[in-house]
Design a protein around this motif. Sequence first.
Motif, mmCIF file in Angstrom:
data_model
loop_
_atom_site.group_PDB
_atom_site.id
_atom_site.type_symbol
_atom_site.label_atom_id
_atom_site.label_comp_id
_atom_site.label_asym_id
_atom_site.label_seq_id
_atom_site.Cartn_x
_atom_site.Cartn_y
_atom_site.Cartn_z
ATOM 1 N N ALA A 377 0.828 -1.215 0.000
ATOM 2 C CA ALA A 377 0.000 0.000 0.000
ATOM 3 C C ALA A 377 0.858 1.259 0.000
ATOM 4 C CB ALA A 377 -0.938 -0.014 1.209
ATOM 5 N N LEU A 378 1.911 1.275 0.825
ATOM 6 C CA LEU A 378 2.759 2.466 0.925
ATOM 7 C C LEU A 378 3.538 2.723 -0.364
ATOM 8 C CD1 LEU A 378 4.140 2.086 4.564
ATOM 9 C CD2 LEU A 378 2.613 3.879 3.722
ATOM 10 N N SER A 379 4.159 1.696 -0.907
ATOM 11 C CA SER A 379 4.954 1.901 -2.124
ATOM 12 C C SER A 379 4.072 2.203 -3.332
ATOM 13 C CB SER A 379 5.834 0.682 -2.392
ATOM 14 O OG SER A 379 5.049 -0.484 -2.515
ATOM 15 N N LEU A 380 2.887 1.579 -3.390
ATOM 16 C CA LEU A 380 1.981 1.880 -4.499
ATOM 17 C C LEU A 380 1.445 3.298 -4.419
ATOM 18 C CD1 LEU A 380 -0.010 -1.457 -4.988
ATOM 19 C CD2 LEU A 380 1.514 -0.342 -6.629
ATOM 20 N N ALA A 381 1.398 3.871 -3.223
ATOM 21 C CA ALA A 381 0.974 5.269 -3.100
ATOM 22 C C ALA A 381 1.930 6.174 -3.863
ATOM 23 C CB ALA A 381 0.916 5.665 -1.630
ATOM 24 N N VAL A 382 3.224 5.933 -3.723
ATOM 25 C CA VAL A 382 4.214 6.731 -4.448
ATOM 26 C C VAL A 382 4.153 6.436 -5.949
ATOM 27 C CG1 VAL A 382 6.676 7.230 -4.689
ATOM 28 C CG2 VAL A 382 5.709 6.762 -2.426
ATOM 29 N N ILE A 383 4.071 5.162 -6.281
ATOM 30 C CA ILE A 383 4.044 4.769 -7.697
ATOM 31 C C ILE A 383 2.829 5.352 -8.406
ATOM 32 C CG2 ILE A 383 3.762 2.781 -9.230
ATOM 33 C CD1 ILE A 383 5.487 1.193 -7.249
ATOM 34 N N THR A 384 1.671 5.296 -7.756
ATOM 35 C CA THR A 384 0.450 5.788 -8.405
ATOM 36 C C THR A 384 0.438 7.311 -8.514
ATOM 37 O OG1 THR A 384 -0.681 5.680 -6.264
ATOM 38 C CG2 THR A 384 -0.969 3.818 -7.757
ATOM 39 N N LEU A 385 1.066 8.003 -7.572
ATOM 40 C CA LEU A 385 1.124 9.460 -7.659
ATOM 41 C C LEU A 385 1.874 9.889 -8.924
ATOM 42 C CD1 LEU A 385 0.548 12.211 -6.312
ATOM 43 C CD2 LEU A 385 2.791 12.007 -5.207
ATOM 44 N N ALA A 455 -5.069 0.823 -6.879
ATOM 45 C CA ALA A 455 -4.571 2.029 -6.222
ATOM 46 C C ALA A 455 -4.580 3.230 -7.158
ATOM 47 C CB ALA A 455 -3.154 1.779 -5.708
ATOM 48 N N LEU A 456 -4.458 2.983 -8.460
ATOM 49 C CA LEU A 456 -4.321 4.074 -9.426
ATOM 50 C C LEU A 456 -5.647 4.771 -9.733
ATOM 51 C CD1 LEU A 456 -2.433 5.612 -11.359
ATOM 52 C CD2 LEU A 456 -2.853 3.810 -13.056
ATOM 53 N N LYS A 457 -6.744 4.042 -9.734
ATOM 54 C CA LYS A 457 -8.023 4.601 -10.179
ATOM 55 C C LYS A 457 -8.458 5.835 -9.387
ATOM 56 C CE LYS A 457 -10.013 0.484 -12.365
ATOM 57 N NZ LYS A 457 -11.097 -0.522 -12.315
ATOM 58 N N PRO A 458 -8.512 5.805 -8.057
ATOM 59 C CA PRO A 458 -8.957 7.017 -7.355
ATOM 60 C C PRO A 458 -7.992 8.183 -7.514
ATOM 61 C CG PRO A 458 -8.193 5.353 -5.795
ATOM 62 C CD PRO A 458 -8.277 4.694 -7.127
ATOM 63 N N VAL A 459 -6.693 7.914 -7.645
ATOM 64 C CA VAL A 459 -5.724 8.995 -7.808
ATOM 65 C C VAL A 459 -5.895 9.651 -9.171
ATOM 66 C CG1 VAL A 459 -3.284 9.612 -7.690
ATOM 67 C CG2 VAL A 459 -4.150 7.733 -6.307
ATOM 68 N N MET A 460 -6.146 8.861 -10.217
ATOM 69 C CA MET A 460 -6.394 9.430 -11.535
ATOM 70 C C MET A 460 -7.656 10.288 -11.532
ATOM 71 S SD MET A 460 -5.391 6.417 -14.263
ATOM 72 C CE MET A 460 -6.004 7.419 -15.614
ATOM 73 N N ALA A 461 -8.686 9.822 -10.835
ATOM 74 C CA ALA A 461 -9.927 10.604 -10.763
ATOM 75 C C ALA A 461 -9.693 11.930 -10.053
ATOM 76 C CB ALA A 461 -11.004 9.800 -10.045
ATOM 77 N N ALA A 462 -8.913 11.909 -8.971
ATOM 78 C CA ALA A 462 -8.625 13.146 -8.249
ATOM 79 C C ALA A 462 -7.721 14.067 -9.057
ATOM 80 C CB ALA A 462 -7.972 12.819 -6.903
ATOM 81 N N MET A 463 -6.742 13.505 -9.767
ATOM 82 C CA MET A 463 -5.823 14.302 -10.568
ATOM 83 C C MET A 463 -6.569 15.063 -11.665
ATOM 84 S SD MET A 463 -2.413 14.625 -10.344
ATOM 85 C CE MET A 463 -1.743 13.066 -9.796
ATOM 86 N N ALA A 464 -7.616 14.452 -12.203
ATOM 87 C CA ALA A 464 -8.364 15.098 -13.285
ATOM 88 C C ALA A 464 -9.151 16.308 -12.811
ATOM 89 C CB ALA A 464 -9.316 14.085 -13.924
ATOM 90 N N THR A 465 -9.351 16.451 -11.496
ATOM 91 C CA THR A 465 -10.131 17.579 -10.980
ATOM 92 C C THR A 465 -9.261 18.771 -10.573
ATOM 93 O OG1 THR A 465 -10.053 16.773 -8.687
ATOM 94 C CG2 THR A 465 -11.838 15.942 -10.081
ATOM 95 N N LEU A 466 -7.945 18.638 -10.652
ATOM 96 C CA LEU A 466 -7.063 19.712 -10.200
ATOM 97 C C LEU A 466 -7.093 20.900 -11.158
ATOM 98 C CD1 LEU A 466 -3.896 17.780 -8.954
ATOM 99 C CD2 LEU A 466 -5.913 18.505 -7.665
ATOM 100 N N ASP A 467 -6.920 22.080 -10.606
ATOM 101 C CA ASP A 467 -6.835 23.301 -11.398
ATOM 102 C C ASP A 467 -5.396 23.464 -11.877
ATOM 103 O OD1 ASP A 467 -6.997 25.745 -12.558
ATOM 104 O OD2 ASP A 467 -7.678 26.823 -10.766
ATOM 105 N N LEU A 490 0.437 16.485 -4.184
ATOM 106 C CA LEU A 490 0.137 15.505 -3.137
ATOM 107 C C LEU A 490 -0.852 16.019 -2.100
ATOM 108 C CD1 LEU A 490 0.570 12.774 -1.853
ATOM 109 C CD2 LEU A 490 2.624 13.661 -0.735
ATOM 110 N N PRO A 491 -0.709 17.243 -1.564
ATOM 111 C CA PRO A 491 -1.726 17.698 -0.593
ATOM 112 C C PRO A 491 -3.138 17.747 -1.169
ATOM 113 C CG PRO A 491 0.233 19.075 -0.464
ATOM 114 C CD PRO A 491 0.400 18.213 -1.675
ATOM 115 N N LEU A 492 -3.255 18.045 -2.463
ATOM 116 C CA LEU A 492 -4.583 18.153 -3.075
ATOM 117 C C LEU A 492 -5.209 16.789 -3.352
ATOM 118 C CD1 LEU A 492 -3.906 21.095 -5.570
ATOM 119 C CD2 LEU A 492 -5.240 21.182 -3.456
#
Length: 586
Positions: A377-385, A455-467, A490-492
């Motif tokens: 979980a921890l390493s995939l957090a970095v990889i998916t970011l 792990a990637l799916k929710p991060v991609m969804a959040a990334m698409a909403t960034l300004d 990362l904070p966003l």
Amino acid sequence: MTVQSIAGPRFSWRGPSNGWRQREGRGPTLALALFILVFSLIPVGRLIVAAFEGGFGAFWQVLDAPDVWRATRNTLVVAFGSGSLALLIGVVFALILSVTTLRARTALAFIMVMSLMIAPQISALAFKTLAGPASPLLKLVGLAPAPGTPNPMLGEFGIIVVMGLHHAPLVAITLASGLASIPRPLIEAARLDGASPWQVVNRIMLPLLRPFLLSAALLAFVAGTGNFGIPALLGLPVGYVTLPTLLFRKLASFGPATIGDAAAISVLIALIAGTGVIAASLLLARSASRLETDHRIEPFWELGRWRPAVEAGVWGVIALTVLLPLASLLATSLVPAYGVRLSPSSLTLAQYVEVLFRQDLTVRAFRNSMLLAGGAALSLAVITLVSAYVLDRAKPKVKAFAFALIELPYAVPGIVLAIACILLFIKPLPLIGVSIYATPWIILFAYHARFFAIALKPVMAAMATLDDAVQEAAVCDGARLGQRLRHIVLPLVFPAVFAGMLMVFLLAFNELTVSALLWSAGTETLGVALLSLEDSGLGAEAAAVAVTATLLVLVLMLAMQMLARRLPPNALPWQALAGPDRERRG
């Protein structure tokens, strides 16, 4: 959409790929390519090479064996049977939650998805302890069959029932995406024209949902094809063998000497499952692009005076199919031995003390599962970011192709991925001469490959909403990529990253399908320990392990629910199923 900065087109954030590479360098892109190569292409490629190493004739000779044909027949029977049951239950629940004014739909969706998140072997054990003459719960109420009566959950029927109930939420979640894509004005126009709620569902919604229905059926079939935990607990004790359990028995009995045969059988499983996955993906892609709209449907079927009866029926089904088996599991864990009648005098916590503190196998399994799931979980957090950052700026076709490759190890059955990892690491690694076979590292690698897409799916969804303007300003101020990722991106997107971490931990902690073939002495995981306890006749201890694991699943899901408001819409599966934005008060 391209956002121009005041510095001119050179800083167009989503501009051509060459301009992006000039600003960012090739590092992130190369990192993503390396992740895909290592976790997806190399393991699957090694499996295919091993399966056809002796030519097509040798490949067919392995498959043209009586035990393979019998296991194939059993696999198809349980996959079709459980898929049909899952489709029936999933369609009914998806429609009830989406179109009726049912109350507490979020709670219903949460419990349904929890039954899917609970490991298959735990579901199988719950139903096994519920039925049969030794059931502590049935003995408590005086409904236990006569001693010597066969347990009805053992064999083909039990596998189909338990697997169908386990995969029903998968069907419901798939249909929920289709229901959310039906234009609301279409429903409103039909209602204004005098159409009854049933006519709207039967004549408008179901025809539009046909692609989603077919894709849901295919996904349930694929899940049934690759399921190992349920056939292992309910089939192997009575000699009912499917292709995944056949692979397990071959490798457990004959070891690495049969790895070539296992590779051939794995390719057969992958072909059956892969055909369904590809067909389902194509159907979902085409239907989603046709129906997608910003005007989502809302519940329109007013239940009126029938609402208490409908709610009682829905909750009754949930109680019988989810809560009652879990109650049986709890009852089994609270008696001195499986088969003892539950009573105030027989009530004991000795099994929990045994598996949590005394027994070396279970204590080690809890520790291993915690470390392996947490590490993944921890390493995939970095990889998916990093991966989501790159994919968010990729062209649509490139993004779709890259994500399909990332999803490949999750789409194929876990037992197939395990064989691929054995083939890949059974010999020392090139250059460094070190082997990770029969070590915890091979399990950790398999978890990375299997849960990368999750792990990637929710991060991609959040990334698409960034300004993009915020990051554009940072680029103008000279901030480097690492600084932007750490201090801005990362904070966003952290809530999505954290949700992905919890989802990976939740799935990996109870995982059995992959680790059943990859564990060795000292590296047992929780799923392996549960299977070993049950196989040894220690049903009460196995139930205590299962109850503890289920409580952890519940806690993690509640933690994700607390993050729901900070996540993109429908990022959580039960959120998508319940449709919180459409829910009304009763």
